[in-house]
Write an enzyme that holds these catalytic residues in place. Structure first.
Site, PDB file in Angstrom:
ATOM      1  N   ILE A  52       0.844  -1.198   0.086  1.00  0.00           N
ATOM      2  CA  ILE A  52       0.036  -0.098  -0.021  1.00  0.00           C
ATOM      3  C   ILE A  52       0.984   1.161  -0.038  1.00  0.00           C
ATOM      4  O   ILE A  52       1.198   2.058   0.979  1.00  0.00           O
ATOM      5  CB  ILE A  52      -0.938  -0.007   1.167  1.00  0.00           C
ATOM      6  CG1 ILE A  52      -1.729  -1.320   1.259  1.00  0.00           C
ATOM      7  CG2 ILE A  52      -2.065   1.188   0.907  1.00  0.00           C
ATOM      8  CD1 ILE A  52      -2.511  -1.414   2.702  1.00  0.00           C
ATOM      9  N   PRO A  53       1.412   1.496  -1.175  1.00  0.00           N
ATOM     10  CA  PRO A  53       2.345   2.784  -1.281  1.00  0.00           C
ATOM     11  C   PRO A  53       1.392   3.896  -1.094  1.00  0.00           C
ATOM     12  O   PRO A  53       0.082   3.955  -1.633  1.00  0.00           O
ATOM     13  CB  PRO A  53       2.999   2.483  -2.524  1.00  0.00           C
ATOM     14  CG  PRO A  53       2.301   1.818  -3.241  1.00  0.00           C
ATOM     15  CD  PRO A  53       1.515   0.659  -2.386  1.00  0.00           C
ATOM     16  N   HIS A  54       1.746   4.900  -0.346  1.00  0.00           N
ATOM     17  CA  HIS A  54       1.065   6.032  -0.163  1.00  0.00           C
ATOM     18  C   HIS A  54       1.764   7.408   0.050  1.00  0.00           C
ATOM     19  O   HIS A  54       3.013   7.283   0.394  1.00  0.00           O
ATOM     20  CB  HIS A  54      -0.055   5.839   0.911  1.00  0.00           C
ATOM     21  CG  HIS A  54       0.705   5.445   2.089  1.00  0.00           C
ATOM     22  ND1 HIS A  54       1.024   4.180   2.568  1.00  0.00           N
ATOM     23  CD2 HIS A  54       0.956   6.207   3.331  1.00  0.00           C
ATOM     24  CE1 HIS A  54       1.691   4.203   3.740  1.00  0.00           C
ATOM     25  NE2 HIS A  54       1.874   5.498   4.293  1.00  0.00           N
ATOM     26  N   GLY A  55       1.053   8.532   0.215  1.00  0.00           N
ATOM     27  CA  GLY A  55       1.654   9.793   0.351  1.00  0.00           C
ATOM     28  C   GLY A  55       0.656  10.955   0.436  1.00  0.00           C
ATOM     29  O   GLY A  55      -0.591  10.629   0.049  1.00  0.00           O
TER      30      GLY A  55
END
Length: 152
Positions: A65-68
């Protein structure tokens, strides 16, 4: 909060082409751009890659779950991608990732961002759901699976 509140059908990829973490994130951000929710792709890629440097978002069991958070968007947005081949993501369990859910939101809505991350991680705890998504052949199939789960 429902997954489909921040994931539109046009932001689902059932056959991810990229084969490494950075390329996956770039490909997914480009997909986000096509949904017209994104102003600056470079900024979003940079924010997500910087977050990855803090620790891998590969949570295990074939999921990342890559996020930013960035001001390049005005609302929470997600992209869901499926890789049949699997991608090395430095996951907590050391296994390749097959399901990647990119989540990006505006900087000023940290609470909403955390709620969305929590909802995504709860969704992917179910091994039968993970397998159903991996087996999905079309975007429509993925949407049906998620909508069914969202109804609970």
């Amino acid at each position: 909060m429902k997954i489909m509140d921040f994931l539109c059908q046009d932001a689902i990829m059932v056959d991810l082409k990229s084969q490494d973490k950075k390329s996956v994130i770039i490909e997914m951000v480009e997909m986000l751009k096509t949904t017209k929710k994104l102003k600056k792709t470079d900024e979003v890629v940079e924010v997500v890659l910087e977050r990855e440097k803090l620790g891998s978002t590969g949570i295990g069991q074939g999921v990342a779950i890559p996020h930013g958070k960035t001001n390049a968007l005005t609302e929470q947005a997600g992209v869901l991608a499926i890789s049949q081949r699997g991608i090395e993501f430095n996951s907590l369990d050391g296994e390749p990732v097959h399901i990647i859910f990119l989540l990006v939101g505006p900087s000023e809505v940290a609470g909403q961002h955390l709620k969305a991350l929590s909802r995504i991680s709860r969704l992917f705890k179910d091994k039968f759901l993970r397998q159903a998504i991996r087996d999905a052949k079309t975007k429509e199939d993925v949407v049906k699976i998620i909508q069914q789960e969202d109804s609970y």
